[in-house]
Design an enzyme around this catalytic site. Structure first.
Site, PDB file in Angstrom:
ATOM      1  N   ASP A  70     -17.412  22.680 -10.843  1.00  0.00           N
ATOM      2  CA  ASP A  70     -17.215  22.417  -9.419  1.00  0.00           C
ATOM      3  C   ASP A  70     -18.561  22.192  -8.743  1.00  0.00           C
ATOM      4  O   ASP A  70     -19.455  23.032  -8.820  1.00  0.00           O
ATOM      5  CB  ASP A  70     -16.528  23.620  -8.754  1.00  0.00           C
ATOM      6  CG  ASP A  70     -16.376  23.392  -7.255  1.00  0.00           C
ATOM      7  OD1 ASP A  70     -15.603  22.495  -6.867  1.00  0.00           O
ATOM      8  OD2 ASP A  70     -17.052  24.096  -6.473  1.00  0.00           O
ATOM      9  N   TYR A 121     -24.183  20.330  -2.154  1.00  0.00           N
ATOM     10  CA  TYR A 121     -24.961  21.276  -2.974  1.00  0.00           C
ATOM     11  C   TYR A 121     -26.246  20.670  -3.544  1.00  0.00           C
ATOM     12  O   TYR A 121     -27.141  21.394  -3.960  1.00  0.00           O
ATOM     13  CB  TYR A 121     -24.137  21.782  -4.159  1.00  0.00           C
ATOM     14  CG  TYR A 121     -22.865  22.528  -3.823  1.00  0.00           C
ATOM     15  CD1 TYR A 121     -22.660  23.106  -2.574  1.00  0.00           C
ATOM     16  CD2 TYR A 121     -21.858  22.667  -4.772  1.00  0.00           C
ATOM     17  CE1 TYR A 121     -21.488  23.785  -2.280  1.00  0.00           C
ATOM     18  CE2 TYR A 121     -20.687  23.351  -4.490  1.00  0.00           C
ATOM     19  CZ  TYR A 121     -20.507  23.907  -3.240  1.00  0.00           C
ATOM     20  OH  TYR A 121     -19.344  24.575  -2.971  1.00  0.00           O
TER      21      TYR A 121
HETATM   22  N1  LIG Z   1     -15.831  26.500   0.689  1.00  0.00           N
HETATM   23  C1  LIG Z   1     -16.209  26.108  -0.516  1.00  0.00           C
HETATM   24  O1  LIG Z   1     -15.846  25.048  -0.945  1.00  0.00           O
HETATM   25  C2  LIG Z   1     -17.070  27.008  -1.349  1.00  0.00           C
HETATM   26  C3  LIG Z   1     -17.801  28.039  -0.779  1.00  0.00           C
HETATM   27  C4  LIG Z   1     -18.538  28.857  -1.626  1.00  0.00           C
HETATM   28  C5  LIG Z   1     -18.539  28.656  -2.981  1.00  0.00           C
HETATM   29  N2  LIG Z   1     -17.824  27.627  -3.532  1.00  0.00           N
HETATM   30  C6  LIG Z   1     -17.803  27.380  -4.982  1.00  0.00           C
HETATM   31  O2  LIG Z   1     -17.602  28.603  -5.643  1.00  0.00           O
HETATM   32  C7  LIG Z   1     -18.666  28.815  -6.575  1.00  0.00           C
HETATM   33  C8  LIG Z   1     -18.928  30.293  -6.711  1.00  0.00           C
HETATM   34  O3  LIG Z   1     -19.496  30.755  -5.501  1.00  0.00           O
HETATM   35  P1  LIG Z   1     -19.358  32.233  -4.982  1.00  0.00           P
HETATM   36  O4  LIG Z   1     -19.424  32.223  -3.523  1.00  0.00           O
HETATM   37  O5  LIG Z   1     -18.195  32.886  -5.642  1.00  0.00           O
HETATM   38  O6  LIG Z   1     -20.639  32.946  -5.407  1.00  0.00           O
HETATM   39  P2  LIG Z   1     -21.539  32.784  -6.666  1.00  0.00           P
HETATM   40  O7  LIG Z   1     -22.504  31.722  -6.399  1.00  0.00           O
HETATM   41  O8  LIG Z   1     -20.715  32.739  -7.898  1.00  0.00           O
HETATM   42  O9  LIG Z   1     -22.291  34.159  -6.561  1.00  0.00           O
HETATM   43  C9  LIG Z   1     -22.567  34.912  -7.646  1.00  0.00           C
HETATM   44  C10 LIG Z   1     -23.883  35.593  -7.349  1.00  0.00           C
HETATM   45  O10 LIG Z   1     -24.001  36.662  -8.224  1.00  0.00           O
HETATM   46  C11 LIG Z   1     -25.053  36.416  -9.167  1.00  0.00           C
HETATM   47  N3  LIG Z   1     -24.458  36.627 -10.471  1.00  0.00           N
HETATM   48  C12 LIG Z   1     -23.667  35.798 -11.199  1.00  0.00           C
HETATM   49  N4  LIG Z   1     -23.312  36.382 -12.346  1.00  0.00           N
HETATM   50  C13 LIG Z   1     -23.886  37.620 -12.337  1.00  0.00           C
HETATM   51  C14 LIG Z   1     -23.904  38.692 -13.257  1.00  0.00           C
HETATM   52  N5  LIG Z   1     -23.242  38.646 -14.423  1.00  0.00           N
HETATM   53  N6  LIG Z   1     -24.590  39.815 -12.918  1.00  0.00           N
HETATM   54  C15 LIG Z   1     -25.246  39.907 -11.754  1.00  0.00           C
HETATM   55  N7  LIG Z   1     -25.294  38.893 -10.847  1.00  0.00           N
HETATM   56  C16 LIG Z   1     -24.612  37.763 -11.140  1.00  0.00           C
HETATM   57  C17 LIG Z   1     -25.529  35.007  -8.980  1.00  0.00           C
HETATM   58  O11 LIG Z   1     -26.931  34.944  -9.035  1.00  0.00           O
HETATM   59  P3  LIG Z   1     -27.736  34.668 -10.387  1.00  0.00           P
HETATM   60  O12 LIG Z   1     -28.254  33.274 -10.255  1.00  0.00           O
HETATM   61  O13 LIG Z   1     -28.780  35.709 -10.370  1.00  0.00           O
HETATM   62  O14 LIG Z   1     -26.814  34.828 -11.543  1.00  0.00           O
HETATM   63  C18 LIG Z   1     -25.037  34.665  -7.552  1.00  0.00           C
HETATM   64  O15 LIG Z   1     -26.013  34.960  -6.609  1.00  0.00           O
HETATM   65  C19 LIG Z   1     -19.824  28.021  -6.015  1.00  0.00           C
HETATM   66  O16 LIG Z   1     -20.793  27.712  -6.958  1.00  0.00           O
HETATM   67  C20 LIG Z   1     -19.103  26.792  -5.515  1.00  0.00           C
HETATM   68  O17 LIG Z   1     -18.842  25.931  -6.607  1.00  0.00           O
HETATM   69  C21 LIG Z   1     -17.096  26.800  -2.725  1.00  0.00           C
END
Ligand SMILES: NC(=O)c1ccc[n+]([C@@H]2O[C@H](COP(=O)([O-])OP(=O)(O)OC[C@H]3O[C@@H](n4cnc5c(N)ncnc54)[C@H](OP(=O)(O)O)[C@@H]3O)[C@@H](O)[C@H]2O)c1
Length: 317
Positions: A53, A58
């Site tokens: 995604d 982004y």
């Molecule tokens: N409205 C929308 O359309 C929208 C909004 C938000 C997000 N999204 C989508 O959803 C995806 C996921 O976003 P999210 O908001 O759920 O947050 P996320 O970006 O998945 O946040 C995870 C956070 O935790 C850290 N992390 C990941 N795995 C980890 C682990 N095993 N241990 C410790 N820290 C960990 C990551 O940093 P590290 O780099 O340090 O791992 C990151 O800062 C985005 O990339 C995007 O594709 C869409």
């Protein structure tokens, strides 16, 4: 890698989806280079992730395009998006068409599997339907996109008002939903409808900051304890969810959060974003593990049954 069917799209996808936005943006937000980010996407694909995604906003579409150049196009499901407000004005059909073309170029492909309207608030939904849906349908008829998706605006739409309407309208094949252990409103108020309509679901915010940062989690629970939403004794704990971490349970709160989302009814794919190869491997492993023990789920509900809306924001710095 466990796989599932993404609702009525019929697409078979990995239950783990690589999110190329969020706080990490494949590590670009924390100083990684484009080459490192590309290598991370390749690692995800080599590890069995088939759903990626991204979004025009982004700045990671070209990285994804570079990473998929050497794999058969139909071995990955690409999802990207366009905002419904651009440069302070509602996105027009012409700008959406340009955005689709730009995404195709950046991704180096001639079709996008799931094209989503990005972060649509309830207030903007009607306008998106009248101004933008016809253009999406044109692009689908032209073979540029295969399925239509829409993503909610997380913290601004905690009761999923926009997606509830979108499911009823019957034109969206995929919805992206904010959902986690302390924001389970979709279980009661959205997933029954998405399941009935066959709308595929991508979960965001399963971990975000709150389940990756113990200090933020403890501070958030303290605030809730102060207002009586959760038992007062939780205010004294620096690790209020550590009852989930034990032999036979989860290895960490982060793992528990991914497993919780993955095995909740109505969830198809759990997205995670990371700039770290170690986190990527760990998250895939977590998402392939079984549901949390029933006793842990019962305690979670007992302690936090009244809680919603947590984990959608970043910590106040
Ligand atoms: N409205 C929308 O359309 C929208 C909004 C938000 C997000 N999204 C989508 O959803 C995806 C996921 O976003 P999210 O908001 O759920 O947050 P996320 O970006 O998945 O946040 C995870 C956070 O935790 C850290 N992390 C990941 N795995 C980890 C682990 N095993 N241990 C410790 N820290 C960990 C990551 O940093 P590290 O780099 O340090 O791992 C990151 O800062 C985005 O990339 C995007 O594709 C869409």
């Amino acid at each position: 890698m466990h796989t599932t069917t993404l609702g009525r799209t019929g697409l078979r996808v990995s239950v783990a989806g690589l999110g190329c936005g969020g706080f990490s943006r494949l590590g670009l937000s924390t100083g990684k280079t484009a080459a490192e980010a590309t290598a991370l996407v390749r690692l995800a694909i080599d590890s069995g992730i088939t759903l990626i995604d991204t979004a025009a906003q982004y700045g990671t579409e070209e990285i994804v395009g570079e990473a998929i150049r050497h794999v058969p196009r139909d071995s990955v499901v690409l999802a990207t998006k366009c905002l419904t407000v651009l440069d302070g004005a509602p996105t027009t059909a012409a700008r959406l068409a340009e955005s689709i073309e730009a995404s195709l170029r950046a991704l180096g492909t001639d079709y996008i599997d799931v094209f989503q309207l990005h972060g649509v608030s309830p207030e903007r939904y009607d306008r998106a339907m009248t101004d933008l849906l016809p253009e999406l349908i044109r692009a689908r008829e032209a073979g540029k996109i295969r399925f239509l998706g829409i993503t909610e605006s997380g913290g601004n739409d905690r009761s999923h008002t926009m997606l509830q309407q979108a499911v009823t309208d019957g034109v969206w094949d995929v919805g992206m939903v904010a959902f986690n252990m302390l924001h389970r409103t979709a279980s009661d108020h959205l997933f029954p409808a998405t399941q009935a309509a066959g709308v595929g679901t991508l979960v965001m915010h399963a971990v975000r900051s709150i389940f990756a940062r113990p200090d933020f989690l403890a501070a958030s629970i303290r605030e809730l304890a102060a207002t009586g939403v959760v038992p007062a004794r939780l205010a004294a704990s620096d690790a209020p969810l550590d009852f989930l971490v034990h032999a036979g349970g989860a290895a960490s709160v982060t793992e528990a959060a991914y497993r919780f989302a993955r095995h909740s009814a109505g969830v198809d794919v759990v997205l995670f974003g990371t700039g770290s190869a170690d986190h990527l491997r760990a998250n895939i492993e977590s998402l392939n593990r079984p549901p949390l023990p029933a006793a842990d789920l019962a305690e979670l509900l007992d302690l936090f049954g009244n809680v919603s809306g947590l984990g959608l924001e970043s910590p106040k710095s």
